[in-house]
Write a protein that holds these residues in place. Structure first.
Motif, PDB file in Angstrom:
ATOM      1  N   PHE A  51       0.821  -1.205   0.000  1.00  0.00           N
ATOM      2  CA  PHE A  51       0.000   0.000   0.000  1.00  0.00           C
ATOM      3  C   PHE A  51       0.861   1.263   0.000  1.00  0.00           C
ATOM      4  O   PHE A  51       0.342   2.356   0.146  1.00  0.00           O
ATOM      5  CB  PHE A  51      -0.943   0.007   1.222  1.00  0.00           C
ATOM      6  CG  PHE A  51      -2.184  -0.804   0.999  1.00  0.00           C
ATOM      7  CD1 PHE A  51      -2.132  -2.179   0.876  1.00  0.00           C
ATOM      8  CD2 PHE A  51      -3.419  -0.177   0.905  1.00  0.00           C
ATOM      9  CE1 PHE A  51      -3.284  -2.928   0.654  1.00  0.00           C
ATOM     10  CE2 PHE A  51      -4.574  -0.912   0.687  1.00  0.00           C
ATOM     11  CZ  PHE A  51      -4.502  -2.290   0.564  1.00  0.00           C
ATOM     12  N   ASN A  52       2.163   1.089  -0.102  1.00  0.00           N
ATOM     13  CA  ASN A  52       3.034   2.262  -0.161  1.00  0.00           C
ATOM     14  C   ASN A  52       4.131   2.074  -1.207  1.00  0.00           C
ATOM     15  O   ASN A  52       5.320   2.159  -0.912  1.00  0.00           O
ATOM     16  CB  ASN A  52       3.639   2.570   1.217  1.00  0.00           C
ATOM     17  CG  ASN A  52       4.293   3.946   1.243  1.00  0.00           C
ATOM     18  OD1 ASN A  52       4.082   4.758   0.337  1.00  0.00           O
ATOM     19  ND2 ASN A  52       5.091   4.196   2.257  1.00  0.00           N
ATOM     20  N   GLN A  53       3.658   1.781  -2.433  1.00  0.00           N
ATOM     21  CA  GLN A  53       4.508   1.818  -3.618  1.00  0.00           C
ATOM     22  C   GLN A  53       5.493   0.675  -3.772  1.00  0.00           C
ATOM     23  O   GLN A  53       6.263   0.666  -4.718  1.00  0.00           O
ATOM     24  CB  GLN A  53       5.281   3.153  -3.683  1.00  0.00           C
ATOM     25  CG  GLN A  53       4.341   4.335  -3.738  1.00  0.00           C
ATOM     26  CD  GLN A  53       5.050   5.662  -3.865  1.00  0.00           C
ATOM     27  OE1 GLN A  53       6.267   5.728  -3.852  1.00  0.00           O
ATOM     28  NE2 GLN A  53       4.298   6.721  -3.988  1.00  0.00           N
ATOM     29  N   HIS A  54       5.529  -0.300  -2.842  1.00  0.00           N
ATOM     30  CA  HIS A  54       6.423  -1.424  -3.084  1.00  0.00           C
ATOM     31  C   HIS A  54       5.812  -2.309  -4.169  1.00  0.00           C
ATOM     32  O   HIS A  54       4.625  -2.641  -4.103  1.00  0.00           O
ATOM     33  CB  HIS A  54       6.648  -2.226  -1.791  1.00  0.00           C
ATOM     34  CG  HIS A  54       7.801  -3.176  -1.895  1.00  0.00           C
ATOM     35  ND1 HIS A  54       7.718  -4.363  -2.582  1.00  0.00           N
ATOM     36  CD2 HIS A  54       9.077  -3.091  -1.446  1.00  0.00           C
ATOM     37  CE1 HIS A  54       8.900  -4.981  -2.528  1.00  0.00           C
ATOM     38  NE2 HIS A  54       9.731  -4.217  -1.841  1.00  0.00           N
ATOM     39  N   PRO A  55       6.588  -2.697  -5.184  1.00  0.00           N
ATOM     40  CA  PRO A  55       5.993  -3.387  -6.340  1.00  0.00           C
ATOM     41  C   PRO A  55       5.462  -4.791  -6.046  1.00  0.00           C
ATOM     42  O   PRO A  55       4.513  -5.240  -6.689  1.00  0.00           O
ATOM     43  CB  PRO A  55       7.126  -3.433  -7.369  1.00  0.00           C
ATOM     44  CG  PRO A  55       8.379  -3.225  -6.586  1.00  0.00           C
ATOM     45  CD  PRO A  55       8.005  -2.377  -5.403  1.00  0.00           C
ATOM     46  N   THR A  56       6.074  -5.524  -5.114  1.00  0.00           N
ATOM     47  CA  THR A  56       5.657  -6.917  -4.898  1.00  0.00           C
ATOM     48  C   THR A  56       5.204  -7.211  -3.473  1.00  0.00           C
ATOM     49  O   THR A  56       4.585  -8.240  -3.221  1.00  0.00           O
ATOM     50  CB  THR A  56       6.831  -7.882  -5.190  1.00  0.00           C
ATOM     51  OG1 THR A  56       7.879  -7.608  -4.239  1.00  0.00           O
ATOM     52  CG2 THR A  56       7.358  -7.710  -6.600  1.00  0.00           C
ATOM     53  N   GLY A  57       5.567  -6.371  -2.523  1.00  0.00           N
ATOM     54  CA  GLY A  57       5.256  -6.654  -1.110  1.00  0.00           C
ATOM     55  C   GLY A  57       6.218  -7.632  -0.464  1.00  0.00           C
ATOM     56  O   GLY A  57       6.101  -7.929   0.726  1.00  0.00           O
ATOM     57  N   MET A  58       7.193  -8.149  -1.235  1.00  0.00           N
ATOM     58  CA  MET A  58       8.150  -9.114  -0.681  1.00  0.00           C
ATOM     59  C   MET A  58       9.328  -8.345  -0.059  1.00  0.00           C
ATOM     60  O   MET A  58      10.034  -7.623  -0.742  1.00  0.00           O
ATOM     61  CB  MET A  58       8.670 -10.050  -1.769  1.00  0.00           C
ATOM     62  CG  MET A  58       7.590 -10.890  -2.423  1.00  0.00           C
ATOM     63  SD  MET A  58       6.625 -11.893  -1.279  1.00  0.00           S
ATOM     64  CE  MET A  58       7.844 -13.056  -0.692  1.00  0.00           C
ATOM     65  N   LEU A  59       9.511  -8.522   1.254  1.00  0.00           N
ATOM     66  CA  LEU A  59      10.516  -7.722   1.955  1.00  0.00           C
ATOM     67  C   LEU A  59      11.601  -8.610   2.559  1.00  0.00           C
ATOM     68  O   LEU A  59      11.306  -9.643   3.170  1.00  0.00           O
ATOM     69  CB  LEU A  59       9.836  -6.910   3.064  1.00  0.00           C
ATOM     70  CG  LEU A  59      10.624  -5.729   3.623  1.00  0.00           C
ATOM     71  CD1 LEU A  59      10.871  -4.672   2.551  1.00  0.00           C
ATOM     72  CD2 LEU A  59       9.903  -5.099   4.809  1.00  0.00           C
ATOM     73  N   LEU A  60      12.846  -8.184   2.377  1.00  0.00           N
ATOM     74  CA  LEU A  60      13.985  -8.843   3.033  1.00  0.00           C
ATOM     75  C   LEU A  60      14.148  -8.247   4.421  1.00  0.00           C
ATOM     76  O   LEU A  60      14.227  -7.017   4.560  1.00  0.00           O
ATOM     77  CB  LEU A  60      15.263  -8.588   2.223  1.00  0.00           C
ATOM     78  CG  LEU A  60      15.469  -9.473   1.007  1.00  0.00           C
ATOM     79  CD1 LEU A  60      16.594  -8.911   0.147  1.00  0.00           C
ATOM     80  CD2 LEU A  60      15.787 -10.902   1.426  1.00  0.00           C
ATOM     81  N   GLU A  61      14.202  -9.107   5.429  1.00  0.00           N
ATOM     82  CA  GLU A  61      14.236  -8.620   6.814  1.00  0.00           C
ATOM     83  C   GLU A  61      15.115  -9.514   7.678  1.00  0.00           C
ATOM     84  O   GLU A  61      15.292 -10.704   7.384  1.00  0.00           O
ATOM     85  CB  GLU A  61      12.834  -8.678   7.436  1.00  0.00           C
ATOM     86  CG  GLU A  61      11.784  -7.826   6.787  1.00  0.00           C
ATOM     87  CD  GLU A  61      10.422  -8.057   7.434  1.00  0.00           C
ATOM     88  OE1 GLU A  61      10.295  -7.890   8.657  1.00  0.00           O
ATOM     89  OE2 GLU A  61       9.486  -8.424   6.712  1.00  0.00           O
ATOM     90  N   SER A  62      15.570  -8.945   8.781  1.00  0.00           N
ATOM     91  CA  SER A  62      16.136  -9.777   9.837  1.00  0.00           C
ATOM     92  C   SER A  62      14.970 -10.521  10.493  1.00  0.00           C
ATOM     93  O   SER A  62      13.852 -10.011  10.541  1.00  0.00           O
ATOM     94  CB  SER A  62      16.855  -8.898  10.854  1.00  0.00           C
ATOM     95  OG  SER A  62      16.030  -7.824  11.256  1.00  0.00           O
ATOM     96  N   PRO A  63      15.225 -11.759  10.995  1.00  0.00           N
ATOM     97  CA  PRO A  63      14.155 -12.482  11.695  1.00  0.00           C
ATOM     98  C   PRO A  63      13.621 -11.620  12.843  1.00  0.00           C
ATOM     99  O   PRO A  63      14.397 -10.930  13.517  1.00  0.00           O
ATOM    100  CB  PRO A  63      14.862 -13.726  12.242  1.00  0.00           C
ATOM    101  CG  PRO A  63      16.092 -13.878  11.420  1.00  0.00           C
ATOM    102  CD  PRO A  63      16.489 -12.502  10.983  1.00  0.00           C
TER     103      PRO A  63
END
Ligand SMILES: Nc1nc2c(ncn2[C@@H]2O[C@H](COP(=O)(O)OP(=O)(O)O[C@H]3O[C@H](CO)[C@@H](O)[C@H](O)[C@@H]3O)[C@@H](O)[C@H]2O)c(=O)[nH]1
Ligand SMILES: [Mg+2]
Length: 198
Positions: A75-87
Motif C-alpha cells: 500500500f506504499n509503492q512497493h511493487p511486490t510486497g516481498m521484503l527482506l528482513e532480519s528475523p
C-alpha cells in the motif's frame, strides 16, 4: 499506565479498533514551551513490543535474512510486497531474549543458545507504540535444526537466505534491503566489525 505530566491533560481515550491489535484516539491538552495550552488529538496504534536479531557467521562472512510478503508496504509503492528482513517477532508474554530465540528458530530453523542484546528503539513513534529489542548472535551450520519458514497456520511463508555480508550492505544502497530494523542491524555489524575474525 500513562504517566501524569505537568504539561499534559488527557481529556479522552477512545478505542477506534480492537480487531487484531489496538487502535486508540487520544484527545488531550498539551502545554507548549511558550506556556500556551493547545488541544490536540493523536491516533495511537498498539501492537505490542517486538524483538529482532542479526545472525552472522564470521568464517563464512554471511548473515541470515528472511523474505516474506508484507501487505502494508504494498500500500506504499512497493511493487511486490516481498521484503527482506532480519528475523523478528512479537514478544507476547515472553522476555525479549526468549522471544527472539523462539522466533528465530520458527522462522529460520536455527537454534541459537545465546543471544547478545545491543539496543532497543521505538520504530515509528509518531503513531505506533512499539519498542523493538535488537540482538545479534553468531550461528553455524550445526545450529540448523529445521527448514524454518514460520507458522503456516498463521499465514507465514518465510524464505530463509544466507547472504554474504558485503552483498547485504550493497543491497541497502541498491534499495533491495529496505527494512529499517534490518538496516540498523547491518550497520551495527559494520560499525563494530562483527564479521571480522576474532
Ligand atoms: N489475522 C491477522 N493476523 C495478523 C495480523 N497482523 C499480524 N498478523 C499475524 O501475526 C503474526 C505476527 O508474527 P511475528 O513474527 O510475531 O511478528 P512480525 O509480523 O514478524 O513482526 C515483527 O516484525 C515487525 C516488522 O518489522 C515488527 O514491527 C514487530 O515488532 C516484530 O518484530 C503473523 O503470523 C501475522 O501473520 C492481522 O491484522 N490479522
Ligand atoms: Mg516475524
Amino acid at each position: 499506565m500513562i504517566p501524569t505530566l505537568a504539561n499534559l491533560r488527557i481529556r479522552a481515550v477512545e478505542v477506534l479498533s480492537r480487531n487484531w491489535y489496538l487502535l486508540r484516539r487520544v484527545d488531550f491538552d498539551y502545554q507548549r514551551r511558550d506556556g500556551e495550552w493547545q488541544s490536540l488529538s493523536r491516533e495511537v496504534y498498539d501492537r505490542g513490543n517486538g524483538a529482532t536479531i542479526l545472525l552472522y557467521n564470521r568464517a563464512r562472512r554471511t548473515v541470515i535474512l528472511t523474505r516474506q510478503f508484507r501487505m502494508p508496504i504494498l500500500f506504499n509503492q512497493h511493487p511486490t510486497g516481498m521484503l527482506l528482513e532480519s528475523p523478528a517477532g512479537l514478544l507476547d508474554a515472553d522476555a525479549p531474549a526468549d522471544c527472539i530465540k523462539r522466533e528465530v528458530e520458527e522462522e529460520t530453523g536455527y537454534r541459537i543458545a545465546a543471544v547478545q542484546p545491543i539496543f532497543n528503539a521505538y520504530m515509528s513513534p509518531g503513531s505506533v507504540t512499539e519498542r523493538l529489542h535488537f540482538f545479534v548472535a553468531e550461528f553455524d551450520q550445526a545450529a540448523k535444526v529445521s527448514d524454518g519458514g514460520g507458522d503456516a497456520s498463521e499465514g507465514e511463508d518465510i524464505d530463509v537466505l544466507e547472504v554474504p555480508f558485503e552483498q547485504a550492505m550493497a543491497m541497502i544502497a541498491s534499495g533491495e534491503i529496505a527494512d529499517g530494523k534490518t538496516i540498523l542491524l547491518l550497520y551495527h555489524a559494520a560499525l563494530h566489525k562483527l564479521l571480522d575474525a576474532a
